[in-house]
Scaffold this motif. Structure first.
Motif, short mmCIF file in Angstrom:
data_model
loop_
_atom_site.label_atom_id
_atom_site.label_comp_id
_atom_site.label_asym_id
_atom_site.label_seq_id
_atom_site.Cartn_x
_atom_site.Cartn_y
_atom_site.Cartn_z
N ARG A 37 0.83 -1.20 0.00
CA ARG A 37 0.00 0.00 0.00
C ARG A 37 0.87 1.25 0.00
NH1 ARG A 37 -4.14 -1.13 4.76
NH2 ARG A 37 -3.45 0.97 5.15
N HIS A 38 0.53 2.17 -0.88
CA HIS A 38 1.21 3.45 -0.97
C HIS A 38 0.19 4.55 -0.76
CE1 HIS A 38 4.75 1.52 -2.84
NE2 HIS A 38 3.85 0.76 -3.43
N PHE A 39 0.56 5.57 -0.02
CA PHE A 39 -0.34 6.68 0.23
C PHE A 39 0.23 7.93 -0.44
CE2 PHE A 39 -0.96 3.65 3.63
CZ PHE A 39 -2.35 3.53 3.65
N LEU A 40 -0.59 8.56 -1.27
CA LEU A 40 -0.15 9.70 -2.06
C LEU A 40 -1.02 10.92 -1.79
CD1 LEU A 40 0.12 7.89 -5.52
CD2 LEU A 40 1.96 8.27 -3.87
N HIS A 41 -0.38 12.08 -1.79
CA HIS A 41 -1.14 13.33 -1.76
C HIS A 41 -1.83 13.47 -3.11
CE1 HIS A 41 -1.88 17.67 -1.82
NE2 HIS A 41 -1.96 17.54 -0.52
N SER A 42 -2.93 14.14 -3.17
CA SER A 42 -3.69 14.25 -4.42
C SER A 42 -2.88 14.88 -5.55
CB SER A 42 -4.99 15.03 -4.21
OG SER A 42 -4.72 16.31 -3.70
N THR A 43 -2.03 15.86 -5.24
CA THR A 43 -1.22 16.48 -6.30
C THR A 43 -0.15 15.52 -6.81
OG1 THR A 43 0.20 17.54 -4.65
CG2 THR A 43 -1.61 18.85 -5.53
N THR A 44 0.38 14.69 -5.94
CA THR A 44 1.35 13.67 -6.36
C THR A 44 0.67 12.62 -7.23
OG1 THR A 44 2.60 14.01 -4.32
CG2 THR A 44 3.02 11.96 -5.53
N ALA A 45 -0.52 12.21 -6.83
CA ALA A 45 -1.28 11.23 -7.62
C ALA A 45 -1.59 11.79 -9.00
CB ALA A 45 -2.56 10.84 -6.89
N ARG A 46 -1.95 13.07 -9.08
CA ARG A 46 -2.25 13.69 -10.37
C ARG A 46 -1.01 13.72 -11.26
NH1 ARG A 46 -6.03 14.16 -13.77
NH2 ARG A 46 -7.42 15.05 -12.23
N GLU A 47 0.13 14.08 -10.70
CA GLU A 47 1.36 14.13 -11.49
C GLU A 47 1.77 12.74 -11.95
OE1 GLU A 47 4.26 15.68 -13.75
OE2 GLU A 47 2.60 16.74 -12.80
N LEU A 48 1.62 11.74 -11.11
CA LEU A 48 1.89 10.36 -11.50
C LEU A 48 0.98 9.96 -12.66
CD1 LEU A 48 3.25 7.61 -11.15
CD2 LEU A 48 1.58 7.13 -9.34
N SER A 49 -0.29 10.31 -12.57
CA SER A 49 -1.23 10.03 -13.64
C SER A 49 -0.80 10.70 -14.94
CB SER A 49 -2.63 10.50 -13.24
OG SER A 49 -3.53 10.40 -14.30
#
Length: 54
Positions: free
Chosen positions: A20-32
């Motif tokens: 399990r990895h926990f990401l901040h929403s801005t990090t998740a968006r950049e990964l996307s």
């Protein structure tokens, strides 16, 4: 993928191979964004070879 509860500091939970990895929403968006860019690049290569993209 899941949204985290109020008990977590981060907003998005992603589980990859059982980890399990926990990401901040801005990090998740950049990964996307980065994944989409690489997929589009891959599609150009495979379509030029006659294969369907993803």
């Amino acid at each position: 993928m899941a949204l985290t509860g109020d008990d977590k500091d981060e907003c998005i939970e992603v589980t990859i191979h059982g980890v399990r990895h926990f990401l901040h929403s801005t990090t998740a968006r950049e990964l996307s964004n980065m994944l989409i860019a690489r997929i589009e690049e891959w599609n150009l290569i495979v379509r030029a070879g006659g294969a369907p993209g993803v």
